[in-house]
Design a protein around this motif. Sequence first.
Motif, PDB file in Angstrom:
ATOM      1  N   GLU A  13       0.828  -1.207   0.000  1.00 18.26           N
ATOM      2  CA  GLU A  13       0.000   0.000   0.000  1.00 18.26           C
ATOM      3  C   GLU A  13       0.867   1.265   0.000  1.00 18.26           C
ATOM      4  OE1 GLU A  13      -3.996   1.714   2.039  1.00 18.26           O
ATOM      5  OE2 GLU A  13      -2.909   0.166   3.115  1.00 18.26           O
ATOM      6  N   LEU A  14       0.459   2.245  -0.799  1.00 21.52           N
ATOM      7  CA  LEU A  14       1.137   3.533  -0.870  1.00 21.52           C
ATOM      8  C   LEU A  14       0.685   4.384   0.304  1.00 21.52           C
ATOM      9  CD1 LEU A  14       3.024   5.288  -2.650  1.00 21.52           C
ATOM     10  CD2 LEU A  14       0.959   6.150  -3.766  1.00 21.52           C
ATOM     11  N   ASP A  29      16.391  14.145   7.385  1.00 23.68           N
ATOM     12  CA  ASP A  29      15.026  13.942   7.867  1.00 23.68           C
ATOM     13  C   ASP A  29      14.152  13.447   6.727  1.00 23.68           C
ATOM     14  OD1 ASP A  29      15.768  14.840  10.333  1.00 23.68           O
ATOM     15  OD2 ASP A  29      14.891  16.833  10.101  1.00 23.68           O
ATOM     16  N   ILE A  30      13.086  12.763   7.089  1.00 21.33           N
ATOM     17  CA  ILE A  30      12.068  12.378   6.113  1.00 21.33           C
ATOM     18  C   ILE A  30      11.001  13.460   6.191  1.00 21.33           C
ATOM     19  CG2 ILE A  30      10.365  10.642   5.462  1.00 21.33           C
ATOM     20  CD1 ILE A  30      12.148   8.618   7.044  1.00 21.33           C
ATOM     21  N   GLU A  31      10.824  14.189   5.123  1.00 24.82           N
ATOM     22  CA  GLU A  31       9.887  15.308   5.110  1.00 24.82           C
ATOM     23  C   GLU A  31       8.446  14.832   5.101  1.00 24.82           C
ATOM     24  OE1 GLU A  31      10.846  18.528   5.299  1.00 24.82           O
ATOM     25  OE2 GLU A  31      12.912  17.814   5.430  1.00 24.82           O
ATOM     26  N   GLY A  32       7.571  15.586   5.761  1.00 21.00           N
ATOM     27  CA  GLY A  32       6.148  15.321   5.679  1.00 21.00           C
ATOM     28  C   GLY A  32       5.717  15.391   4.223  1.00 21.00           C
ATOM     29  N   GLY A  33       4.858  14.493   3.804  1.00 16.86           N
ATOM     30  CA  GLY A  33       4.420  14.439   2.414  1.00 16.86           C
ATOM     31  C   GLY A  33       5.187  13.442   1.571  1.00 16.86           C
ATOM     32  N   THR A  34       6.296  12.882   2.112  1.00 15.71           N
ATOM     33  CA  THR A  34       7.065  11.868   1.399  1.00 15.71           C
ATOM     34  C   THR A  34       6.213  10.613   1.243  1.00 15.71           C
ATOM     35  OG1 THR A  34       9.139  12.698   2.293  1.00 15.71           O
ATOM     36  CG2 THR A  34       9.163  10.450   1.444  1.00 15.71           C
ATOM     37  N   LEU A  35       6.249  10.028   0.054  1.00 18.91           N
ATOM     38  CA  LEU A  35       5.506   8.797  -0.200  1.00 18.91           C
ATOM     39  C   LEU A  35       6.391   7.586   0.046  1.00 18.91           C
ATOM     40  CD1 LEU A  35       3.623   9.748  -3.478  1.00 18.91           C
ATOM     41  CD2 LEU A  35       2.794   9.883  -1.130  1.00 18.91           C
ATOM     42  N   GLY A  36       5.780   6.498   0.461  1.00 20.41           N
ATOM     43  CA  GLY A  36       6.493   5.249   0.675  1.00 20.41           C
ATOM     44  C   GLY A  36       5.540   4.085   0.473  1.00 20.41           C
ATOM     45  N   VAL A  37       6.095   2.886   0.492  1.00 15.12           N
ATOM     46  CA  VAL A  37       5.298   1.676   0.296  1.00 15.12           C
ATOM     47  C   VAL A  37       5.480   0.769   1.509  1.00 15.12           C
ATOM     48  CG1 VAL A  37       4.972  -0.375  -1.141  1.00 15.12           C
ATOM     49  CG2 VAL A  37       5.532   1.813  -2.210  1.00 15.12           C
ATOM     50  N   VAL A  38       4.365   0.284   2.060  1.00 16.16           N
ATOM     51  CA  VAL A  38       4.420  -0.628   3.196  1.00 16.16           C
ATOM     52  C   VAL A  38       5.004  -1.964   2.722  1.00 16.16           C
ATOM     53  CG1 VAL A  38       3.082  -1.876   4.938  1.00 16.16           C
ATOM     54  CG2 VAL A  38       2.447   0.478   4.329  1.00 16.16           C
ATOM     55  N   TYR A  49       5.225  -0.427  11.187  1.00 22.65           N
ATOM     56  CA  TYR A  49       5.353  -0.990   9.844  1.00 22.65           C
ATOM     57  C   TYR A  49       6.717  -0.658   9.277  1.00 22.65           C
ATOM     58  CZ  TYR A  49       0.364  -1.370  10.374  1.00 22.65           C
ATOM     59  OH  TYR A  49      -0.872  -1.688  10.848  1.00 22.65           O
ATOM     60  N   VAL A  50       7.214  -1.501   8.389  1.00 28.38           N
ATOM     61  CA  VAL A  50       8.427  -1.215   7.645  1.00 28.38           C
ATOM     62  C   VAL A  50       7.982  -0.582   6.333  1.00 28.38           C
ATOM     63  CG1 VAL A  50      10.489  -2.166   6.570  1.00 28.38           C
ATOM     64  CG2 VAL A  50       9.623  -3.168   8.706  1.00 28.38           C
ATOM     65  N   VAL A  51       8.446   0.655   6.092  1.00 28.84           N
ATOM     66  CA  VAL A  51       8.045   1.417   4.910  1.00 28.84           C
ATOM     67  C   VAL A  51       9.271   1.662   4.037  1.00 28.84           C
ATOM     68  CG1 VAL A  51       7.008   3.580   4.101  1.00 28.84           C
ATOM     69  CG2 VAL A  51       6.178   2.518   6.213  1.00 28.84           C
ATOM     70  N   HIS A  52       9.170   1.311   2.754  1.00 23.51           N
ATOM     71  CA  HIS A  52      10.255   1.550   1.805  1.00 23.51           C
ATOM     72  C   HIS A  52      10.116   2.975   1.279  1.00 23.51           C
ATOM     73  CE1 HIS A  52      13.461   0.465  -0.906  1.00 23.51           C
ATOM     74  NE2 HIS A  52      12.794   1.032  -1.886  1.00 23.51           N
ATOM     75  N   LEU A  53      11.210   3.738   1.333  1.00 21.78           N
ATOM     76  CA  LEU A  53      11.199   5.154   0.973  1.00 21.78           C
ATOM     77  C   LEU A  53      11.932   5.421  -0.338  1.00 21.78           C
ATOM     78  CD1 LEU A  53      12.063   6.419   4.543  1.00 21.78           C
ATOM     79  CD2 LEU A  53       9.817   6.520   3.429  1.00 21.78           C
ATOM     80  N   PRO A  54      11.695   6.591  -0.944  1.00 21.03           N
ATOM     81  CA  PRO A  54      12.343   6.932  -2.223  1.00 21.03           C
ATOM     82  C   PRO A  54      13.874   6.973  -2.149  1.00 21.03           C
ATOM     83  CG  PRO A  54      10.565   8.478  -1.762  1.00 21.03           C
ATOM     84  CD  PRO A  54      10.732   7.609  -0.543  1.00 21.03           C
ATOM     85  N   CYS A  55      14.447   7.164  -0.952  1.00 15.12           N
ATOM     86  CA  CYS A  55      15.905   7.183  -0.812  1.00 15.12           C
ATOM     87  C   CYS A  55      16.505   5.789  -0.975  1.00 15.12           C
ATOM     88  CB  CYS A  55      16.314   7.781   0.536  1.00 15.12           C
ATOM     89  SG  CYS A  55      15.817   6.796   1.966  1.00 15.12           S
ATOM     90  N   GLY A  56      15.632   4.780  -1.099  1.00 16.55           N
ATOM     91  CA  GLY A  56      16.099   3.403  -1.268  1.00 16.55           C
ATOM     92  C   GLY A  56      16.246   2.647   0.032  1.00 16.55           C
TER      93      GLY A  56
END
Length: 73
Positions: A13-14, A29-38, A49-56
């Motif tokens: 889930e996004l 920092d992880i900015e508010g509004g950053t998208l990730g995938v559970v 939850y473990v969330v995968h972020l755009p930084c890899g």
Amino acid sequence: MKKKFPSSFAIGELVEVVDSIDGPIEGRDIEGGTLGVVVEQHGMSKDYYVVHLPCGENQIMSYKWIKKVSHES
């Protein structure tokens, strides 16, 4: 089929980060509004939850720090 969690987040889930938090990379920092995938529910607590972020990187996050992304237009 997506696996549902008690807080109603599913694997794949996004989600969006609600407020800025410390990130997995020191000094970033992880900015508010950053998208990730559970990726998975954290094994120690049903509230995290473990969330995968755009930084890899993956970040462990409380259900309070993320929200579902609306697919409405």
